[in-house]
Design a protein around this motif. Structure first.
Motif, PDB file in Angstrom:
ATOM      1  N   ASP A   1      -9.825 -13.479  34.815  1.00 35.66           N
ATOM      2  CA  ASP A   1      -8.989 -12.306  35.041  1.00 35.66           C
ATOM      3  C   ASP A   1      -8.558 -11.782  33.670  1.00 35.66           C
ATOM      4  N   VAL A   2      -9.430 -11.006  33.054  1.00 39.07           N
ATOM      5  CA  VAL A   2      -9.237 -10.620  31.654  1.00 39.07           C
ATOM      6  C   VAL A   2      -7.985  -9.775  31.475  1.00 39.07           C
TER       7      VAL A   2
ATOM      8  N   LEU B   1      -9.688 -10.369  40.471  1.00 40.06           N
ATOM      9  CA  LEU B   1     -10.972 -10.465  39.771  1.00 40.06           C
ATOM     10  C   LEU B   1     -11.817  -9.251  40.129  1.00 40.06           C
ATOM     11  N   GLN B   2     -11.797  -8.237  39.280  1.00 42.70           N
ATOM     12  CA  GLN B   2     -12.648  -7.078  39.488  1.00 42.70           C
ATOM     13  C   GLN B   2     -14.087  -7.444  39.129  1.00 42.70           C
ATOM     14  N   VAL B   3     -15.025  -6.566  39.498  1.00 40.56           N
ATOM     15  CA  VAL B   3     -16.449  -6.903  39.371  1.00 40.56           C
ATOM     16  C   VAL B   3     -16.817  -7.333  37.943  1.00 40.56           C
ATOM     17  N   PRO B   4     -16.442  -6.592  36.876  1.00 40.56           N
ATOM     18  CA  PRO B   4     -16.820  -7.057  35.534  1.00 40.56           C
ATOM     19  C   PRO B   4     -16.204  -8.395  35.166  1.00 40.56           C
ATOM     20  N   GLU B   5     -15.044  -8.743  35.774  1.00 36.19           N
ATOM     21  CA  GLU B   5     -14.369  -9.980  35.422  1.00 36.19           C
ATOM     22  C   GLU B   5     -14.997 -11.202  36.086  1.00 36.19           C
ATOM     23  N   GLN B   6     -15.935 -10.981  36.987  1.00 35.72           N
ATOM     24  CA  GLN B   6     -16.561 -12.109  37.685  1.00 35.72           C
ATOM     25  C   GLN B   6     -17.640 -12.781  36.849  1.00 35.72           C
ATOM     26  N   THR B   7     -18.111 -12.089  35.793  1.00 30.99           N
ATOM     27  CA  THR B   7     -19.167 -12.664  34.930  1.00 30.99           C
ATOM     28  C   THR B   7     -18.830 -12.351  33.475  1.00 30.99           C
ATOM     29  N   VAL B   8     -17.969 -13.152  32.900  1.00 26.65           N
ATOM     30  CA  VAL B   8     -17.499 -12.927  31.539  1.00 26.65           C
ATOM     31  C   VAL B   8     -18.117 -13.974  30.610  1.00 26.65           C
ATOM     32  N   PRO B   9     -18.892 -13.551  29.613  1.00 31.51           N
ATOM     33  CA  PRO B   9     -19.404 -14.520  28.630  1.00 31.51           C
ATOM     34  C   PRO B   9     -18.307 -14.877  27.626  1.00 31.51           C
ATOM     35  N   VAL B  10     -18.185 -16.142  27.331  1.00 34.92           N
ATOM     36  CA  VAL B  10     -17.211 -16.595  26.331  1.00 34.92           C
ATOM     37  C   VAL B  10     -17.908 -17.574  25.384  1.00 34.92           C
TER      38      VAL B  10
END
Length: 834
Positions: free
Chosen positions: A555-556, A562-571
């Protein structure tokens, strides 16, 4: 300008330079027409534009005149820098033959090469920027942190010396191609300057100042700097230039030498100009380049007041907010010292050091893909996807198909967002010199030891956005699927760059120590000047680097959803960090000779082998093994060079002609491509560079032209590239700068041009040649006051320096991305001499 015109311009410059001797003889016969006015303009007219009698200290065994030395060197005086229209450190270098400086990116990150040495992936790999003989950074092509980014020329600069090839292999590390030495004033004469500059067709205000004077027979000081604010020459519609610089030094003369302390404070922001959307149609060999409707290639920008904030996850897993107006945010806190000591019995000790704390940011929007907005929406959201404005005056409103931005186009933007918390550099150079008086002529022995420490600590956190294609005030777009579900987050398509395989979420913690003992012998038997030198470079690399290992839901924005872009976050996965642990060494040499046929005519020749130790460009590119070591052929790239020529110098005319030959090894990585391509090639280049000037009273002209034949001779990854011309390498590059002094007026111009080049390897799409004209008119109100009107790119020429989205061929719809030189910028300045 048609495809033959630029070649004709280059040939015309070459012919004009070749005719300098005849012109000089005719003028000598006619007598000296120098005016008798004893004012500033007359003093300028008496200076030779290309002065072969000038002493050179850069990459040289000692202070020798250009005429007596066996190196290819050019000098640019402060007044020449001001008249040329140069806006950055790399801009200055465009006036030097043999140098190819692509300064279209603003005030940093320029691509720079010399004599056909390659620019395979940005920066200036084989060259070194110096201030008063000490490197700004140890490596010239550090990704997103090139040396010109941390160098802001101003009134502190007395002149710039540019040494090409040859002796730079012995007197500098990692700079076999060239050394660019920005030499500052030291207060030898009392006086200073105040300058106010304002843009007339763009928003920019700048104050420059400097002052120096002796305070006693043995002590003197100098200080200076600048302050500025404004939008800059492109239409970003917010304050993108802000900050300033202060430099100072104090010198105390002692018996047989001197002591000097110097300091620099720089905190400055400037916009990052990356490629922009453009129309390229026609054929690969003869393309037609045009601006798109609503987006001017020369002054349009993807920066916008409606795209100012980025939220990301940094390398430590923390939320990080970035202001896009940071652009090139360059911060330098530097302290240096220099001392020269007479030890007696012809021994001299010269010690010099510089310690610099460098940091900042690199933030710029990059168009990874340009297409119709509807097509991009369906790429992201599938069939039936729709769009709405996410920011700007129409925020929240749906977009009718084909109407977005007034041209129906959009771009998938990768935000190049790189934090530079530690780019510190510490260098020390110790020289011990002994002069001998032999019957055959003076002989000098120089023993030196160089040490440097270069830190490269970076945090890459790139994200992806969808933006309208508008040259000013572009808006971000949101995408909805066919069921009305929102797939984006206020214009954010994705955290990371999945379109490029999430390449660019990275962490660098690298440290490079270089030690280099060197020795040089210089002998002057009669009309000969002979020198030879050896340098043994040893680089120790330590540290670690890490990238993303997959994606995770985060949850950036911390809103509980958790919006769509927040479901796949590279770290960055610091637990999977790889080590950097290798030590490499290499022996370099350079041998040269100069012979004075007469006081006005000399011949010279030189053979050299230099090396460039690869640094951060090996990381993530497969250059290092898993244990952190690097193969010899990858860690060190060797450059071998031969050069020779003739120098001719009279009271009014100078001519410097050099032939050159070079072979180069290159290992690198292209981080600005969808494929993240690796590079492992060998190159061969030969050519001729000509520099000359005529100076007569109220008129002077200096110019240069370089012909280069360069080819790829080996490609370990793509053998089909063998025989191709290296990307962005033009056959002809030329400069011409006439100046007239008429009464109280100074008039002048600088003409810069290049013939066509290829955008990439394999050779496909051609970038057309172009000519840029900068011009100025100055009114000298009196001996102290002058008012200048200047126009850079007077005729508003388009000059492509790179093509990115499709560099191999013209696209079916004509859409592409490219970077051009800046459009016409007109500004006025007032200069007061203290």
């Amino acid at each position: 300008m048609n495809k033959h015109a630029v070649r004709k311009h280059a040939l015309a410059v070459a012919v004009a330079l070749a005719l300098l001797p005849a012109l000089a003889m005719a003028q000598d016969a006619a007598g000296d027409a120098r005016p008798t006015r004893n004012d500033a303009s007359t003093a300028k007219a008496e200076k030779k534009a290309v002065n072969l009698d000038q002493m050179v200290v850069t990459a040289s065994p000692g202070a020798l005149s250009k005429m007596s030395s066996s190196i290819s060197v050019s000098s640019l005086e402060a007044d020449q820098l001001a008249d040329s229209g140069a806006q950055s450190a790399s801009d200055i270098l465009r006036d030097v033959p043999g140098i190819r400086a692509e300064s279209s990116g603003g005030e940093g990150n320029a691509n720079i090469s010399v004599r056909g040495l390659p620019v395979a992936s940005g920066g200036g790999k084989f060259v070194q920027f110096q201030v008063d003989g000490m490197p700004v950074l140890e490596f010239g092509d550090i990704a997103f942190a090139t040396p010109d980014t941390f160098l802001r020329p101003d009134f502190n600069i007395d002149h710039v010396e540019v040494v090409r090839g040859g002796s730079s292999s012995v007197f500098a590390s990692n700079a076999p191609g060239a050394v660019f030495n920005f030499i500052t004033k030291t207060g030898q004469e009392k006086g200073g300057d105040i300058g106010l500059t304002t843009g007339l067709n763009y928003d920019s205000k700048r104050l420059d100042f400097d002052y120096g004077q002796p305070v006693s027979d043995s002590t003197r000081f100098h200080f200076g700097g600048f302050l500025r604010s404004g939008e800059g020459p492109k239409s970003v519609d917010y304050t993108a230039q802000s900050g300033g610089q202060l430099m100072a030094n104090v010198t105390h003369d002692i018996d047989g030498g001197f002591l000097r302390l110097s300091a620099q404070l720089l905190d400055d922001k400037a916009p990052v100009y990356l490629p922009v959307p453009v129309s390229i149609t026609g054929s690969n060999g003869n393309p037609t380049v045009r601006s798109l409707p609503g987006f001017n290639l020369r002054d349009g920008a993807l920066q916008s007041p409606y795209f100012q904030r980025d939220l990301a996850i940094d390398a430590n897993g923390n939320r990080k907010v970035t202001d896009l107006s940071d652009g090139y945010h360059s911060k330098v806190r530097a302290f240096g010292g220099e001392g020269k000591f007479d030890l007696g019995d012809q021994w001299t000790l010269h010690e010099q050091f510089r310690i610099a704390s460098n940091s900042g940011d690199f933030v710029g929007p990059y168009p990874a893909e340009v297409n119709t907005a509807d097509a991009l929406a369906q790429e992201i959201g599938g069939a039936g996807a729709t769009l709405a404005y996410a920011t700007g005056p129409n925020a929240g409103q749906p977009v009718a198909a084909g109407t977005v931005g007034g041209n129906g186009l959009a771009t998938r933007v990768h935000l190049f967002n790189v934090s530079l918390p530690n780019m510190d550099n510490a260098t020390n150079d110790l020289k011990l010199k002994r002069d001998f008086q032999l019957d055959s002529g003076p002989l000098s022995l120089l023993l030196g030891y160089y040490h440097s420490r270069q830190d490269i600590v970076q945090d890459w956190h790139w994200n992806t956005y969808l933006e309208t294609v508008q040259g000013k005030d572009a808006s971000l777009l949101d995408v909805y699927d066919a069921n009305g579900n929102k797939l984006t987050q206020n214009g954010l398509v994705a955290y990371g760059t999945p379109y490029w395989g999430n390449c660019c979420v990275r962490s660098y913690d690298a440290h490079y120590d270089t030690d280099a003992p060197y020795v040089s012998l210089s002998w002057q038997p009669g009309a000969w000047q002979i020198d030879a030198g050896l340098r043994y470079d040893r680089m120790r690399a330590r540290g670690s680097y890490a990238g993303a290992s997959g994606v995770t839901p985060i949850d950036v924005n911390n809103d509980g959803t958790l919006q769509v872009p927040e479901q796949t976050v590279p770290v960055v996965d610091n637990n999977a960090a790889k080590p950097i642990r290798y030590t490499k060494s290499h022996l370099e040499y350079s041998f040269g000779a100069n012979y004075l046929l007469t006081d006005e005519l000399a011949l010279f020749g030189r053979a050299s082998r230099g090396a460039r130790f690869n640094a951060d460009r090996l990381l993530f590119g497969g250059g290092l093994l898993d244990n952190g070591t690097a193969p010899d052929g990858v860690a060190v790239n060797v450059v071998k060079q031969l050069e020779g020529g003739v120098k001719w110098n009279t009271r009014h005319t100078s001519l410097f002609v050099t032939g050159f030959y070079a072979t180069t090894q290159e290992q690198n990585q292209d981080v600005t491509s969808q494929t993240q391509s690796l590079i492992s090639r060998n190159y061969k280049a030969h050519g001729v560079e000509v520099e000359g000037s005529v100076d007569y009273g109220s008129f002077s002209v200096r110019g240069g032209v370089t012909w280069t034949h360069s080819r790829i001779t080996k490609d370990a990854i793509t053998p089909a590239n063998v025989g191709n011309v290296p990307q962005r390498q033009a056959t002809w590059v030329y400069q011409l700068a006439p100046t007239w002094h008429v009464g109280d007026f100074d008039l002048g111009a600088t003409v810069l041009g290049t013939t066509k080049s290829y955008a990439t390897n394999p050779n496909g799409l051609v970038m057309p040649g172009y000519t840029q004209v900068n011009a100025f008119a100055r009114y000298n109100v009196n001996d102290r006051n002058a008012i200048t009107l200047q126009a850079d790119n007077l005729f508003n020429a388009t000059g492509l320096t790179e093509i990115d989205q499709s560099p191999g061929s013209v696209t079916a719809n004509g859409l592409n991305t490219a970077r051009s030189i800046l459009g016409r910028t007109i500004y006025a300045s007032w200069h007061y001499r203290l």
